[in-house]
Write a protein that holds these residues in place. Structure first.
Motif, PDB file in Angstrom:
ATOM      1  N   ASP A   1      17.701  -5.694 -10.038  1.00 24.55           N
ATOM      2  CA  ASP A   1      17.576  -5.623  -8.578  1.00 24.55           C
ATOM      3  C   ASP A   1      18.140  -4.269  -8.133  1.00 24.55           C
ATOM      4  OD1 ASP A   1      18.033  -5.805  -5.794  1.00 24.55           O
ATOM      5  OD2 ASP A   1      18.020  -7.991  -5.945  1.00 24.55           O
ATOM      6  N   ILE A   2      17.248  -3.383  -7.714  1.00 25.16           N
ATOM      7  CA  ILE A   2      17.657  -2.009  -7.359  1.00 25.16           C
ATOM      8  C   ILE A   2      18.608  -2.043  -6.168  1.00 25.16           C
ATOM      9  CG2 ILE A   2      16.822   0.279  -6.667  1.00 25.16           C
ATOM     10  CD1 ILE A   2      14.057  -0.573  -7.853  1.00 25.16           C
TER      11      ILE A   2
ATOM     12  N   ASN B   1       3.127  -2.931  12.075  1.00 22.93           N
ATOM     13  CA  ASN B   1       4.160  -3.836  11.546  1.00 22.93           C
ATOM     14  C   ASN B   1       4.949  -4.401  12.718  1.00 22.93           C
ATOM     15  OD1 ASN B   1       5.523  -5.229   9.593  1.00 22.93           O
ATOM     16  ND2 ASN B   1       6.457  -3.453   8.608  1.00 22.93           N
TER      17      ASN B   1
ATOM     18  N   ASP C   1      10.003  -8.911  -9.035  1.00 23.17           N
ATOM     19  CA  ASP C   1      11.258  -9.516  -9.478  1.00 23.17           C
ATOM     20  C   ASP C   1      11.234  -9.843 -10.975  1.00 23.17           C
ATOM     21  OD1 ASP C   1      12.848  -9.496  -7.152  1.00 23.17           O
ATOM     22  OD2 ASP C   1      11.594 -11.069  -6.292  1.00 23.17           O
TER      23      ASP C   1
ATOM     24  N   GLY D   1      17.797  -2.103   3.509  1.00 29.99           N
ATOM     25  CA  GLY D   1      16.791  -2.823   2.728  1.00 29.99           C
ATOM     26  C   GLY D   1      15.728  -3.410   3.628  1.00 29.99           C
ATOM     27  N   PHE D   2      14.697  -3.941   3.012  1.00 33.58           N
ATOM     28  CA  PHE D   2      13.638  -4.656   3.729  1.00 33.58           C
ATOM     29  C   PHE D   2      13.647  -6.097   3.230  1.00 33.58           C
ATOM     30  CE2 PHE D   2      10.465  -2.147   6.181  1.00 33.58           C
ATOM     31  CZ  PHE D   2      11.123  -0.934   6.163  1.00 33.58           C
TER      32      PHE D   2
ATOM     33  N   ASN E   1      10.332  -8.158   7.968  1.00 39.40           N
ATOM     34  CA  ASN E   1       8.940  -8.294   8.423  1.00 39.40           C
ATOM     35  C   ASN E   1       8.396  -9.559   7.789  1.00 39.40           C
ATOM     36  OD1 ASN E   1       7.597  -5.372   6.557  1.00 39.40           O
ATOM     37  ND2 ASN E   1       8.925  -6.995   5.886  1.00 39.40           N
TER      38      ASN E   1
ATOM     39  N   GLY F   1       3.421  -6.519   7.811  1.00 36.32           N
ATOM     40  CA  GLY F   1       3.528  -6.599   6.347  1.00 36.32           C
ATOM     41  C   GLY F   1       2.590  -5.663   5.611  1.00 36.32           C
ATOM     42  N   PHE F   2       1.983  -6.201   4.547  1.00 39.48           N
ATOM     43  CA  PHE F   2       1.201  -5.392   3.609  1.00 39.48           C
ATOM     44  C   PHE F   2      -0.039  -4.736   4.221  1.00 39.48           C
ATOM     45  CE2 PHE F   2       2.743  -8.616   0.324  1.00 39.48           C
ATOM     46  CZ  PHE F   2       3.630  -7.752  -0.273  1.00 39.48           C
TER      47      PHE F   2
ATOM     48  N   LEU G   1      10.675  -9.061   3.063  1.00 38.90           N
ATOM     49  CA  LEU G   1       9.328  -9.543   3.389  1.00 38.90           C
ATOM     50  C   LEU G   1       9.345 -11.047   3.200  1.00 38.90           C
ATOM     51  CD1 LEU G   1       6.364  -8.985   4.073  1.00 38.90           C
ATOM     52  CD2 LEU G   1       5.928  -8.916   1.640  1.00 38.90           C
TER      53      LEU G   1
ATOM     54  N   VAL H   1       9.286  -4.518  -4.906  1.00 42.15           N
ATOM     55  CA  VAL H   1       9.581  -4.421  -6.347  1.00 42.15           C
ATOM     56  C   VAL H   1       9.354  -5.795  -6.991  1.00 42.15           C
ATOM     57  CG1 VAL H   1      11.352  -3.759  -8.031  1.00 42.15           C
ATOM     58  CG2 VAL H   1      11.407  -2.787  -5.719  1.00 42.15           C
TER      59      VAL H   1
ATOM     60  N   SER I   1       0.820  -1.221   0.000  1.00 38.10           N
ATOM     61  CA  SER I   1       0.000   0.000   0.000  1.00 38.10           C
ATOM     62  C   SER I   1       0.850   1.266   0.000  1.00 38.10           C
ATOM     63  CB  SER I   1      -0.859   0.027   1.268  1.00 38.10           C
ATOM     64  OG  SER I   1       0.005   0.064   2.406  1.00 38.10           O
ATOM     65  N   GLY I   2       2.138   1.109   0.350  1.00 42.46           N
ATOM     66  CA  GLY I   2       3.024   2.266   0.484  1.00 42.46           C
ATOM     67  C   GLY I   2       3.062   2.820   1.904  1.00 42.46           C
ATOM     68  N   LYS I   3       2.213   2.286   2.811  1.00 42.26           N
ATOM     69  CA  LYS I   3       2.112   2.896   4.156  1.00 42.26           C
ATOM     70  C   LYS I   3       3.449   2.893   4.904  1.00 42.26           C
ATOM     71  CE  LYS I   3      -2.770   1.848   5.000  1.00 42.26           C
ATOM     72  NZ  LYS I   3      -3.696   0.972   5.715  1.00 42.26           N
TER      73      LYS I   3
HETATM   74  O1  PMT Z   1       3.517  -0.877   1.612  1.00 44.96           O
HETATM   75  P1  PMT Z   1       2.891  -1.569   2.834  1.00 44.96           P
HETATM   76  O2  PMT Z   1       1.511  -2.078   2.537  1.00 44.96           O
HETATM   77  O3  PMT Z   1       2.944  -0.694   4.056  1.00 44.96           O
HETATM   78  O4  PMT Z   1       3.768  -2.864   3.137  1.00 44.96           O
HETATM   79  C1  PMT Z   1       5.089  -2.700   3.532  1.00 44.96           C
HETATM   80  C2  PMT Z   1       6.004  -3.790   2.939  1.00 44.96           C
HETATM   81  C3  PMT Z   1       5.562  -5.149   3.441  1.00 44.96           C
HETATM   82  C4  PMT Z   1       5.945  -3.754   1.409  1.00 44.96           C
HETATM   83  C5  PMT Z   1       7.453  -3.448   3.415  1.00 44.96           C
HETATM   84  O5  PMT Z   1       7.511  -3.460   4.810  1.00 44.96           O
HETATM   85  C6  PMT Z   1       8.465  -4.441   2.854  1.00 44.96           C
HETATM   86  O6  PMT Z   1       8.723  -5.507   3.394  1.00 44.96           O
HETATM   87  N1  PMT Z   1       9.100  -4.077   1.690  1.00 44.96           N
HETATM   88  C7  PMT Z   1      10.007  -4.936   0.949  1.00 44.96           C
HETATM   89  C8  PMT Z   1       9.209  -5.972   0.203  1.00 44.96           C
HETATM   90  C9  PMT Z   1      10.075  -6.830  -0.694  1.00 44.96           C
HETATM   91  O7  PMT Z   1       9.954  -6.752  -1.871  1.00 44.96           O
HETATM   92  O8  PMT Z   1      10.947  -7.558  -0.066  1.00 44.96           O
HETATM   93  P2  PMT Z   1      11.987  -8.566  -0.834  1.00 44.96           P
HETATM   94  O9  PMT Z   1      12.403  -9.474   0.257  1.00 44.96           O
HETATM   95  O10 PMT Z   1      11.346  -9.185  -2.022  1.00 44.96           O
HETATM   96  O11 PMT Z   1      13.151  -7.628  -1.331  1.00 44.96           O
HETATM   97  C10 PMT Z   1      14.341  -7.417  -0.575  1.00 44.96           C
HETATM   98  C11 PMT Z   1      14.852  -6.004  -0.768  1.00 44.96           C
HETATM   99  O12 PMT Z   1      15.286  -5.835  -2.117  1.00 44.96           O
HETATM  100  C12 PMT Z   1      13.838  -4.921  -0.509  1.00 44.96           C
HETATM  101  O13 PMT Z   1      14.498  -3.845   0.112  1.00 44.96           O
HETATM  102  C13 PMT Z   1      13.347  -4.546  -1.911  1.00 44.96           C
HETATM  103  O14 PMT Z   1      12.923  -3.177  -1.965  1.00 44.96           O
HETATM  104  C14 PMT Z   1      14.611  -4.744  -2.717  1.00 44.96           C
HETATM  105  N2  PMT Z   1      14.379  -5.124  -4.131  1.00 44.96           N
HETATM  106  C15 PMT Z   1      13.740  -6.278  -4.466  1.00 44.96           C
HETATM  107  C16 PMT Z   1      13.613  -6.607  -5.805  1.00 44.96           C
HETATM  108  C17 PMT Z   1      14.128  -5.743  -6.792  1.00 44.96           C
HETATM  109  N3  PMT Z   1      14.003  -6.018  -8.081  1.00 44.96           N
HETATM  110  N4  PMT Z   1      14.745  -4.624  -6.432  1.00 44.96           N
HETATM  111  C18 PMT Z   1      14.876  -4.302  -5.120  1.00 44.96           C
HETATM  112  O15 PMT Z   1      15.455  -3.258  -4.787  1.00 44.96           O
END
Ligand code: PMT
Length: 400
Positions: free
Chosen positions: A307-308, A365, A279, A324-325, A351, A359-360, A327, A277, A212-214
Motif C-alpha cells: 500500500d503506497i 468529478n 490491491d 489520498g483519494f 469520489n 470517478g473513472f 473511490l 492502484v 484514465s489518468g484524467k
Molecule cells: O483516472 P480517472 O479516470 O480520471 O479517474 C480518477 C479516479 C477515480 C481513479 C481518482 O479520482 C481516484 O479516486 N483515485 C483513487 C482510486 C483508488 O484506488 O482509491 P482506493 O480507495 O482504492 O485507495 C485509497 C488511496 O490509497 C488512494 O489514494 C490510492 O492511490 C491509495 N492506494 C491504494 C492501494 C495501494 N496499493 N496503494 C495506494 O497508494
C-alpha cells in the motif's frame, strides 16, 4: 505580490472600458508591468493614447503595424505574461474565448497564453443572464479561467441588475490574492500518482481497472500552473504530459509505482495519490500465454500489493503533506475517513461511483474533501481541472 509581475490587460468594447485606466494605474502602482491588448471595439470606448501614456508602452490592437509592418507576435506575448486579465470582457469576447474564434489580437493572445487568465465580465443584465452567456462563462471556468463575477447595480442602460464590471480595486485584489496563494506552491516539490496499474498474468493479459489518468493529470497541470515542480508517476494511460514543470515517470505495475513513489517522496513537500492502484496481483506471472486447456472454472491465486499511501504515511515528516483519494461505491464518508486514519493522510478526496459524472474516465468529478481536523467540504460536479483547482486551494489553505 504584484511587484515585477507581467500582466496583459485585455480591453474589449464595453462602456466599462473607461475603468481600465484605473486598473492600469492600480497595477502599475503595485509594481506590475502592464501590456494592453485592446480589441477594435475597445478603442471606441477608451483611446490607446491614454493607455500607452499610463503603461509607457505602445498599445497592441492589430496583428501588425500599418505604419512599418512590425509584426505583433501573440505567441511571444502569451509566453511573456504572468497573468492575463480581460477587463471589461463583453459577451462577444467571452463567446469567442469559449469557442476559440481567433479573429482579433486579444483572442489569439488568449489562446497562446500559458499564464492564468482572469475574466471580468461587463454587460447589460439580460445579456449576462442569457443562457448562452452563462454557458460560455461555464466553459471558461472549465478551462481553468478565473471569472471575476460582475456586481449588481445601475447599468449603462439605467436598468438595475447584475452585469456591472467589478470595481478596479476589487479586480486588482483578486490578482493579488491569486499571486499570494500561488506563491505558496512556488518551487514546492509535488509528487502525484495517476492512472491505473496493470498486474500481469501472462504476456497478453493483466488485471487492471478503468482509471484514465484524467484526474491525476489535471492535478499535475494545475500544480505546475501554480509554480510547483511536479513529478507525475503515471500508470499505463494514453494522455500527453501537461505543459509546465512536470517530470513524468511511466510505470505499469503497483510494485513499480511503489518504487518510483518511495524514491521521489523523500524530497517532496506534498504527495497526492490519485492513482487507482491494484490491491492484489497474481501470485505468479506466466512467461507464455495461459492456454485454455481445461474445462470449467479457473482458480487465480492473488497476493496483496504494497500500500503506497500507507507506506508514505508511515514515512511522512511534520513538513510533508499527504493527500489520498478514496473511490467508493457505498458508505463513502465512512470508508474515506477510515482510509485517511489508517494511512495517516492529512486530507482525503472522496469520489463516489454513486454520483453521476464522478470517478473513472469522465471529464467531470464530484468530490468531498475530508481533513484530519474533522473538516468536510462538499463540492458540486465540476470539470476535473476545476476539481483539481479546488484540491490545490485546500492544500494551499493548509500550507499558509
Ligand atoms: O483516472 P480517472 O479516470 O480520471 O479517474 C480518477 C479516479 C477515480 C481513479 C481518482 O479520482 C481516484 O479516486 N483515485 C483513487 C482510486 C483508488 O484506488 O482509491 P482506493 O480507495 O482504492 O485507495 C485509497 C488511496 O490509497 C488512494 O489514494 C490510492 O492511490 C491509495 N492506494 C491504494 C492501494 C495501494 N496499493 N496503494 C495506494 O497508494
Amino acid at each position: 505580490m504584484l511587484q515585477g509581475k507581467k500582466i496583459i490587460l485585455g480591453i474589449t468594447g464595453s462602456i466599462a472600458a473607461y475603468k481600465s485606466a484605473l486598473i492600469v494605474r492600480g497595477l502599475i502602482k503595485k509594481g506590475a508591468e502592464v501590456q494592453v491588448v485592446i480589441t477594435p471595439a475597445g478603442k471606441e470606448f477608451i483611446t490607446p493614447i491614454t493607455l500607452s501614456a499610463l503603461t509607457s508602452k505602445p498599445v497592441i490592437s492589430d496583428f501588425f503595424s500599418n505604419r512599418d509592418g512590425t509584426w505583433n507576435s501573440h505567441v511571444d506575448l502569451g509566453l511573456w505574461a504572468d497573468a492575463v486579465l480581460i477587463a471589461p470582457a463583453t459577451a462577444s469576447t467571452i463567446g469567442k474565448m469559449a469557442n476559440g474564434i481567433a479573429d482579433n489580437m486579444l483572442i489569439t493572445t488568449y489562446l497562446s497564453a500559458k499564464a492564468p487568465v482572469f475574466v471580468a465580465p461587463a454587460m447589460d443584465l439580460d445579456m449576462f443572464a442569457h443562457p448562452s452567456t452563462q454557458r460560455n462563462i461555464e466553459i471558461l471556468r472549465s478551462y481553468g479561467n478565473h471569472i471575476i463575477e460582475p456586481g449588481e447595480g445601475e447599468l449603462a442602460s439605467h436598468l438595475i441588475g447584475k452585469g456591472r464590471m467589478e470595481e478596479p480595486e476589487a479586480i486588482i485584489a483578486v490578482l493579488e490574492d491569486f499571486f499570494t496563494t500561488s506563491a505558496l506552491l512556488q518551487k514546492k516539490k509535488i509528487v502525484i500518482t495517476a492512472g491505473p496499474t496493470y498486474e500481469k498474468l501472462d504476456p497478453v493479459r493483466f488485471i487492471g481497472n478503468y482509471s484514465s489518468g484524467k484526474m491525476g493529470f489535471a492535478l499535475a497541470k494545475v500544480c505546475a500552473a501554480h509554480g510547483a515542480d511536479v513529478t507525475l508517476i503515471a500508470g499505463p494511460v494514453s494522455l500527453p504530459t501537461p505543459a509546465g514543470s512536470i517530470r513524468r515517470i511511466d510505470v505499469e505495475s503497483a510494485d513499480q509505482m511503489y518504487d518510483a513513489t518511495m524514491e521521489c517522496f523523500r524530497q517532496a513537500d506534498v504527495a497526492i495519490l490519485c492513482a487507482a492502484v491494484a490491491d492484489y496481483r497474481p501470485a505468479t506471472q506466466q512467461t507464455t500465454k495461459i492456454k485454455r486447456e481445461q474445462q470449467g472454472a479457473m482458480q487465480l491465486d492473488l497476493v496483496p500489493n504494497k500500500d503506497i499511501a500507507a507506506a508514505l504515511g508511515a514515512l511522512k515528516t511534520a513538513d510533508q503533506l499527504l493527500v489520498g483519494f478514496a473511490l467508493e461505491t457505498a458508505d463513502g464518508l465512512q470508508h474515506a475517513q477510515g482510509k485517511m486514519e489508517r494511512k495517516n493522510l492529512d486530507l482525503i478526496v472522496l469520489n463516489s461511483l454513486e454520483d453521476a459524472g464522478a470517478g473513472f474516465q469522465c471529464d467531470t468529478n464530484k468530490i468531498t474533501i475530508l481533513s484530519r481536523q474533522g473538516e468536510q467540504t462538499v463540492y458540486p460536479l465540476k470539470s476535473k481541472e476545476q476539481v483539481a483547482v479546488d484540491i490545490i486551494e485546500k492544500i494551499e489553505s493548509i500550507l499558509c
